[in-house]
Design a protein around this motif. Structure first.
Motif, PDB file in Angstrom:
ATOM      1  N   LYS A 330       0.812  -1.216   0.000  1.00  0.00           N
ATOM      2  CA  LYS A 330       0.000   0.000   0.000  1.00  0.00           C
ATOM      3  C   LYS A 330       0.846   1.267   0.000  1.00  0.00           C
ATOM      4  CE  LYS A 330      -4.042  -2.259   1.928  1.00  0.00           C
ATOM      5  NZ  LYS A 330      -4.935  -2.486   3.065  1.00  0.00           N
ATOM      6  N   ALA A 331       1.931   1.273   0.774  1.00  0.00           N
ATOM      7  CA  ALA A 331       2.800   2.456   0.798  1.00  0.00           C
ATOM      8  C   ALA A 331       3.496   2.642  -0.546  1.00  0.00           C
ATOM      9  CB  ALA A 331       3.822   2.341   1.922  1.00  0.00           C
ATOM     10  N   SER A 332       3.904   1.543  -1.185  1.00  0.00           N
ATOM     11  CA  SER A 332       4.560   1.632  -2.489  1.00  0.00           C
ATOM     12  C   SER A 332       3.604   2.184  -3.535  1.00  0.00           C
ATOM     13  CB  SER A 332       5.078   0.254  -2.924  1.00  0.00           C
ATOM     14  OG  SER A 332       6.081  -0.207  -2.058  1.00  0.00           O
ATOM     15  N   ALA A 333       2.354   1.700  -3.512  1.00  0.00           N
ATOM     16  CA  ALA A 333       1.380   2.184  -4.484  1.00  0.00           C
ATOM     17  C   ALA A 333       1.121   3.677  -4.306  1.00  0.00           C
ATOM     18  CB  ALA A 333       0.074   1.394  -4.326  1.00  0.00           C
ATOM     19  N   LYS A 334       0.966   4.110  -3.058  1.00  0.00           N
ATOM     20  CA  LYS A 334       0.726   5.534  -2.806  1.00  0.00           C
ATOM     21  C   LYS A 334       1.937   6.378  -3.209  1.00  0.00           C
ATOM     22  CE  LYS A 334      -1.647   6.824   0.765  1.00  0.00           C
ATOM     23  NZ  LYS A 334      -2.070   7.126   2.164  1.00  0.00           N
ATOM     24  N   ALA A 335       3.155   5.882  -2.910  1.00  0.00           N
ATOM     25  CA  ALA A 335       4.360   6.639  -3.244  1.00  0.00           C
ATOM     26  C   ALA A 335       4.535   6.767  -4.755  1.00  0.00           C
ATOM     27  CB  ALA A 335       5.583   5.962  -2.621  1.00  0.00           C
ATOM     28  N   GLU A 337       2.141   6.773  -6.959  1.00  0.00           N
ATOM     29  CA  GLU A 337       1.106   7.679  -7.438  1.00  0.00           C
ATOM     30  C   GLU A 337       1.461   9.129  -7.150  1.00  0.00           C
ATOM     31  OE1 GLU A 337      -3.452   8.879  -6.174  1.00  0.00           O
ATOM     32  OE2 GLU A 337      -2.728   6.861  -5.723  1.00  0.00           O
ATOM     33  N   ARG A 338       2.055   9.387  -5.992  1.00  0.00           N
ATOM     34  CA  ARG A 338       2.261  10.770  -5.573  1.00  0.00           C
ATOM     35  C   ARG A 338       3.679  11.295  -5.783  1.00  0.00           C
ATOM     36  NH1 ARG A 338      -1.334  10.857   0.053  1.00  0.00           N
ATOM     37  NH2 ARG A 338      -3.312  10.288  -0.968  1.00  0.00           N
ATOM     38  N   ALA A 381      16.050  13.217  -2.320  1.00  0.00           N
ATOM     39  CA  ALA A 381      14.719  13.804  -2.188  1.00  0.00           C
ATOM     40  C   ALA A 381      13.639  12.733  -2.303  1.00  0.00           C
ATOM     41  CB  ALA A 381      14.514  14.880  -3.250  1.00  0.00           C
ATOM     42  N   MET A 382      13.807  11.809  -3.240  1.00  0.00           N
ATOM     43  CA  MET A 382      12.830  10.733  -3.401  1.00  0.00           C
ATOM     44  C   MET A 382      12.822   9.818  -2.181  1.00  0.00           C
ATOM     45  SD  MET A 382      10.545   9.039  -5.119  1.00  0.00           S
ATOM     46  CE  MET A 382      10.586   9.421  -6.880  1.00  0.00           C
ATOM     47  N   ALA A 383      14.005   9.483  -1.645  1.00  0.00           N
ATOM     48  CA  ALA A 383      14.075   8.619  -0.466  1.00  0.00           C
ATOM     49  C   ALA A 383      13.375   9.267   0.722  1.00  0.00           C
ATOM     50  CB  ALA A 383      15.533   8.326  -0.118  1.00  0.00           C
TER      51      ALA A 383
END
Length: 449
Positions: A330-335, A337-338, A381-383
């Motif tokens: 779930k966290a990977s999918a949200k990350a 997407e955003r 920044a991405m991390a």
């Protein structure tokens, strides 16, 4: 006979000062100590820096230099600065120069460097002179260009030439752990099998005794084998402690590969001379048809943030793997997407299987589990962004949608810890050399007053 005094398994680890003094009283022919290895991961080779604090290294090296001065024999360190990269060697030469200036000594120092330019290894790869070891990763010109440091492991021949300069101190880059101990005994005609075997037993100092923390040991090499004597008053060497060390960092308890050949201890005999000393004979050195040296390389793997959450609720502890798997999805999918792509989320379960992962088949879960969320990304920044997206999941994510929202514990605020650039090993190969010196350099410098 050649006496090699080994103060400790590695400079910076500490040792028994009284044991070192007893070793000096035995009038050794050389003092040899290791400076590091790959044990602590790729960061040190990637950055060309030392694992140990500068203050600790300088304090212990000062004592080694004083011991050299008292004994009147050469002092040698291999794999200087933990990783043996050229920058780590320069750092170590700087420390040595500082000490010499402070003590008023004038010293001749031989500096052996093992760093490899990517172009050299690329040319060797194209010529078929680079061979993968077991489980070696695939390599290419692009991977070699991405390496921040590549080193080759020097052998006994390189240490011998450094000693032939008559230097007071030899500071070597990446070497095999055994080369710094075996070099002088081989050069002076001792049994080569015994020289390599004794070097393997002695590489970690007193680790092959009943008192590993005492550090200092003395090995006497001769025409038939070697005798190992611990210097710590309470330390003992036994046939068991000595023979068992062939398994240390070595998958085969009978064979050890080195530049120019391999050691075969199949026929070795271990004899207790008394309750402290062990005599070993029957070891054989088998020269190889090709002269090869091992290569090590590290490259940047990305940027990393880590977060730690503590889980104590019995139901969540019992189902912590399923909980973590759901968070990653779930966290990977949200990350994605955003924030976009170019990241990875990993969860390590401290108290379950964080050390061995899937290899741990007998893990027993306790009252509490530490959940270490690790985000690795192409940019810092991405991390950071993905780690912040992960934050509320680690704090409040429920096992099912139809239940009250749980709350877990963060030991730090903020929980996201910036680990900066992280590195990975990307070379586990051997390089064939027409001449042992084709990949190494040696120079002598004068330091001190």
């Amino acid at each position: 006979m050649v006496k090699v005094l080994i103060p400790s398994g590695a400079l910076g680890l500490g040792y028994d000062r009284n044991a070192l003094a007893l070793g000096i009283a035995e009038k050794p022919d050389i003092i040899a100590i290791d400076g590091g290895s790959t044990d602590s991961g790729p960061h040190y080779l990637g950055t060309g820096s030392s694992k140990y604090s500068r203050a600790s290294v300088k304090a212990e090296w000062r004592e080694m230099m004083a011991a050299r001065r008292e004994a009147g024999v050469p002092l040698l360190i291999g794999t200087a600065g933990t990783c043996g990269a050229d920058s780590a060697v320069d750092w170590f030469v700087e420390i040595t120069s500082e000490i010499a200036a402070e003590t008023g000594e004038k010293l001749n120092v031989a500096v052996l460097k093992s760093g490899q330019p990517a172009e050299r290894i690329k040319s060797a790869l194209a010529a078929g002179k680079v061979t993968p070891l077991v489980a070696a990763p695939e390599i290419s010109d692009e991977i070699l260009d991405a390496c921040t440091n590549i080193v080759a492991l020097a052998g006994a021949e390189h240490i011998q030439k450094a000693l032939e300069t008559g230097a007071d101190i030899v500071i070597a880059g990446r070497t095999t752990d055994t080369a710094i101990i075996s070099a002088l005994p081989i050069a002076r005609g001792c049994n080569p099998g015994g020289a390599w075997h004794g070097a393997k037993i002695g590489e970690c100092g007193a680790l092959s005794t009943t008192s590993p923390n005492s550090g200092t040991i003395l090995i006497d090499f001769d025409e038939e084998g070697f005798t190992m004597t611990p210097m710590g008053p309470e330390a003992r060497a036994t046939p068991h402690t000595v023979s068992a060390h062939m398994l240390y960092e070595n998958s085969d308890p009978y064979v050890l590969y080195e530049p120019g050949g391999h050691l075969d201890v199949t026929g070795a005999t271990y004899t207790a001379l008394d309750d402290r000393r062990v005599r070993v004979t029957g070891s054989k050195w088998v020269p190889s048809e090709r002269y090869t040296v091992k290569l090590e390389g590290a490259r940047k793997a990305g940027y990393q943030y880590a977060s730690l959450a503590l889980v104590r609720d019995p139901r969540y502890v019992a189902n912590v793997r399923e909980w973590c798997d759901d968070i990653v999805v779930k966290a990977s999918a949200k990350a994605k997407e955003r924030a976009g792509d170019g990241f990875e989320i990993e969860m390590r379960l401290i108290g379950v299987d964080a050390t061995l992962g899937a290899l741990d088949t007998k893990a027993v879960v306790g009252t509490e589990v530490g959940v270490l969320g690790i985000v690795t990304a192409d940019t810092e920044a991405m991390a950071r962004e993905v780690a912040k997206i992960l934050n509320p999941y680690l704090l409040h994510h429920p096992l099912t949608e139809q239940e009250e929202m749980p709350t877990f514990a963060f030991p730090f605020s903020p929980p996201e810890m910036n680990r900066g650039v992280v590195y990975e090993f990307c070379l586990n190969h051997v390089l064939e050399l027409a001449d042992p010196w084709d990949a190494f350099t040696l120079e002598t410098v004068e330091i001190g007053a």
